[in-house]
Write a protein that holds these residues in place. Sequence first.
Motif, mmCIF file in Angstrom:
data_model
loop_
_atom_site.group_PDB
_atom_site.id
_atom_site.type_symbol
_atom_site.label_atom_id
_atom_site.label_comp_id
_atom_site.label_asym_id
_atom_site.label_seq_id
_atom_site.Cartn_x
_atom_site.Cartn_y
_atom_site.Cartn_z
ATOM 1 N N ILE A 178 31.321 55.781 49.209
ATOM 2 C CA ILE A 178 31.109 56.242 50.498
ATOM 3 C C ILE A 178 30.825 57.798 50.860
ATOM 4 O O ILE A 178 29.925 58.085 51.656
ATOM 5 C CB ILE A 178 32.430 55.814 51.086
ATOM 6 C CG1 ILE A 178 32.696 54.368 51.321
ATOM 7 C CG2 ILE A 178 32.407 56.420 52.843
ATOM 8 C CD1 ILE A 178 34.037 53.785 51.829
ATOM 9 N N ALA A 203 27.102 58.367 50.257
ATOM 10 C CA ALA A 203 26.194 57.577 51.044
ATOM 11 C C ALA A 203 25.975 58.768 52.422
ATOM 12 O O ALA A 203 25.316 58.438 53.186
ATOM 13 C CB ALA A 203 26.481 56.215 51.480
ATOM 14 N N GLN A 214 29.083 50.808 58.840
ATOM 15 C CA GLN A 214 27.988 51.115 57.480
ATOM 16 C C GLN A 214 28.916 51.131 56.224
ATOM 17 O O GLN A 214 28.595 50.809 55.315
ATOM 18 C CB GLN A 214 27.384 52.476 58.050
ATOM 19 C CG GLN A 214 26.301 52.628 57.221
ATOM 20 C CD GLN A 214 25.584 54.082 57.537
ATOM 21 O OE1 GLN A 214 26.120 54.823 58.490
ATOM 22 N NE2 GLN A 214 24.713 54.707 56.691
ATOM 23 N N LEU A 242 28.416 48.990 52.743
ATOM 24 C CA LEU A 242 28.400 49.760 51.461
ATOM 25 C C LEU A 242 29.318 49.085 50.464
ATOM 26 O O LEU A 242 28.888 49.022 49.227
ATOM 27 C CB LEU A 242 28.736 51.281 51.508
ATOM 28 C CG LEU A 242 27.611 52.072 52.067
ATOM 29 C CD1 LEU A 242 28.164 53.420 52.289
ATOM 30 C CD2 LEU A 242 26.387 52.339 50.907
#
Length: 160
Positions: free
Chosen positions: A111, A114, A139, A143
């Motif tokens: 996380i 990203a 989001q 992921l």
Amino acid sequence: MPSFDIVSEINMEEVRNATDNASRELSTRFDFRGIDASFEYKDKTVVMKAEAEFQLQQMESMFRTAMSKRNVDTSSMDVKPYDAHGKTYRQTIAFKEGIEQPTAKKIVKLIKDAKVKVQTAIQGEELRVTGKKRDDLQQAIALVKEANLGQPFQFKNFRD
């Protein structure tokens, strides 16, 4: 602030039902007639017993099919190597519940790499993800879903 928890849980009642279904299928299959083979559920594990190694492989396939019919993710299964006791072979299947520390750290790193604007906190065997926007949380969920980490994850306690 919106938040949700990432957990890894298995419905053990469904595992017990899948074990019973596989046992029923085992008793009706022609290639297992007259053979001492069985499934046994105890203490969150399933023990398979058979007279040959290839029969254990067939039984594992039957059990995976029964698990998928009961909507239990088979990636949570931890199949141990078989061991022979006299003329019987025995294999144990354990189930991964909870997120272990190394896996939790991988999720946190995933996380953070990203660059999603959320904070993740490890809380025992689960992860708490908080962020300012619901879109950022969605989001983060996407992921984790697309990452193949070897065990199923559920997203619970979504709060706005």
